[in-house]
Write an enzyme that holds these catalytic residues in place. Structure first.
Site, PDB file in Angstrom:
ATOM      1  N   ASP A   4      26.286 -44.093 -27.059  1.00  0.00           N
ATOM      2  CA  ASP A   4      25.573 -43.440 -28.179  1.00  0.00           C
ATOM      3  C   ASP A   4      25.998 -43.728 -29.407  1.00  0.00           C
ATOM      4  O   ASP A   4      27.334 -44.212 -29.770  1.00  0.00           O
ATOM      5  CB  ASP A   4      26.006 -41.721 -27.995  1.00  0.00           C
ATOM      6  CG  ASP A   4      25.048 -40.929 -28.971  1.00  0.00           C
ATOM      7  OD1 ASP A   4      23.941 -41.416 -29.351  1.00  0.00           O
ATOM      8  OD2 ASP A   4      25.318 -39.701 -29.067  1.00  0.00           O
ATOM      9  N   ASN A  44      13.603 -41.624 -25.362  1.00  0.00           N
ATOM     10  CA  ASN A  44      13.943 -42.430 -26.235  1.00  0.00           C
ATOM     11  C   ASN A  44      12.334 -43.035 -26.509  1.00  0.00           C
ATOM     12  O   ASN A  44      12.222 -43.763 -27.355  1.00  0.00           O
ATOM     13  CB  ASN A  44      14.846 -43.644 -25.637  1.00  0.00           C
ATOM     14  CG  ASN A  44      16.083 -43.212 -26.121  1.00  0.00           C
ATOM     15  OD1 ASN A  44      17.076 -44.033 -25.327  1.00  0.00           O
ATOM     16  ND2 ASN A  44      16.472 -42.420 -26.729  1.00  0.00           N
TER      17      ASN A  44
END
Length: 251
Positions: A31, A80
């Site tokens: 991340d 995503n």
């Protein structure tokens, strides 16, 4: 859940008497690519590229973890796919490039979690080829969670479980004897040990749906460093923290 604020001694004041816990399965939530890029004056695409390169560094560092049999990385979630097309295209390109680079090391057996078949056909073909080239290697497994969501994995696993018993005519037996192992055998990680340690970079203290079934008793370490800047020192700090844990699996 735990955090980087823990000290070498347990917070209740008791020190470890048990041996250090083995680390067979390390899972990492990659991340912070976009955050790092924004904070350092780079484009999102540059952050994604550097994040991909950092994966190869991590695999090199992980070769020194004695007990490690499985490494799981999460480069692409089901959510995503909602990102802008330009960003998603670049992310997919980096994923396929890095996956081929991992295969070229001849050190890791590549497997996929999630639904990589959702990717464009060319990307899917490249990923399939990379996994095939490493299938007979003797080294540890590198799971790449691609188009992965934890709830989606559990739903798919339960569907496959029901279908298998329906075809065998044993649904009544399943109802009478249904247990956690039935689900575990139908997840993407079937046959693998559950994660011992989950690291999430960039400071967020949540799993965001990452391996919710398998990580029920995993130690969770939240590193403030965004993924493109993650270093060997950051990994060593996480591993040192893990080795001081006393794991009781809810007992």
């Amino acid at each position: 859940m735990t955090s980087t604020a823990d000290t070498p001694a347990r917070q209740d004041g008791h020190h470890r008497a048990e041996p250090e816990p083995a680390l067979r399965h390390l899972a990492v939530i990659l991340d912070g690519n976009r955050r790092w890029a924004r904070d350092h004056g780079h484009t999102t695409l540059e952050g994604i590229q550097l994040g991909g390169e950092r994966v190869l560094d991590l695999l090199t560092w992980c070769q020194d973890i004695t007990d490690l049999t499985t490494l799981t990385l999460w480069p692409l979630s089901t959510e995503n796919f909602q990102r802008p097309a330009t960003e998603l295209d670049r992310l997919l390109q980096v994923i396929t490039d890095i996956t081929q680079a991992i295969a070229a090391t001849r050190r890791w057996r590549i497997r996929y979690l999630g639904t990589p078949q959702r990717l464009p056909s060319q990307s899917t073909r490249i990923l399939k080829d990379a996994a095939e080239r490493t299938r007979h290697l003797k080294g540890p497994v590198c799971n790449l969670a691609i188009a992965y969501g934890g709830r989606d994995e559990i739903v798919r696993g339960v569907q496959n479980l029901i279908i298998s018993h329906q075809r065998a005519g044993t649904l009544q037996h399943l109802v009478q004897h249904f247990g956690p192992d039935d689900i575990g055998r139908h997840l993407d990680t079937a046959g693998q040990p559950d994660p011992d340690l989950v690291i999430r970079t960039a400071g967020e203290q949540r799993l965001s749906g990452f391996m919710p079934w398998q990580s029920a008793y995993a130690e969770q370490y939240f590193c403030p460093t965004p993924w493109p800047a993650f270093s060997r020192a950051d990994l060593d700090t996480a591993l040192d923290w893990y080795r001081r844990r006393i794991r009781n699996y809810g007992r």
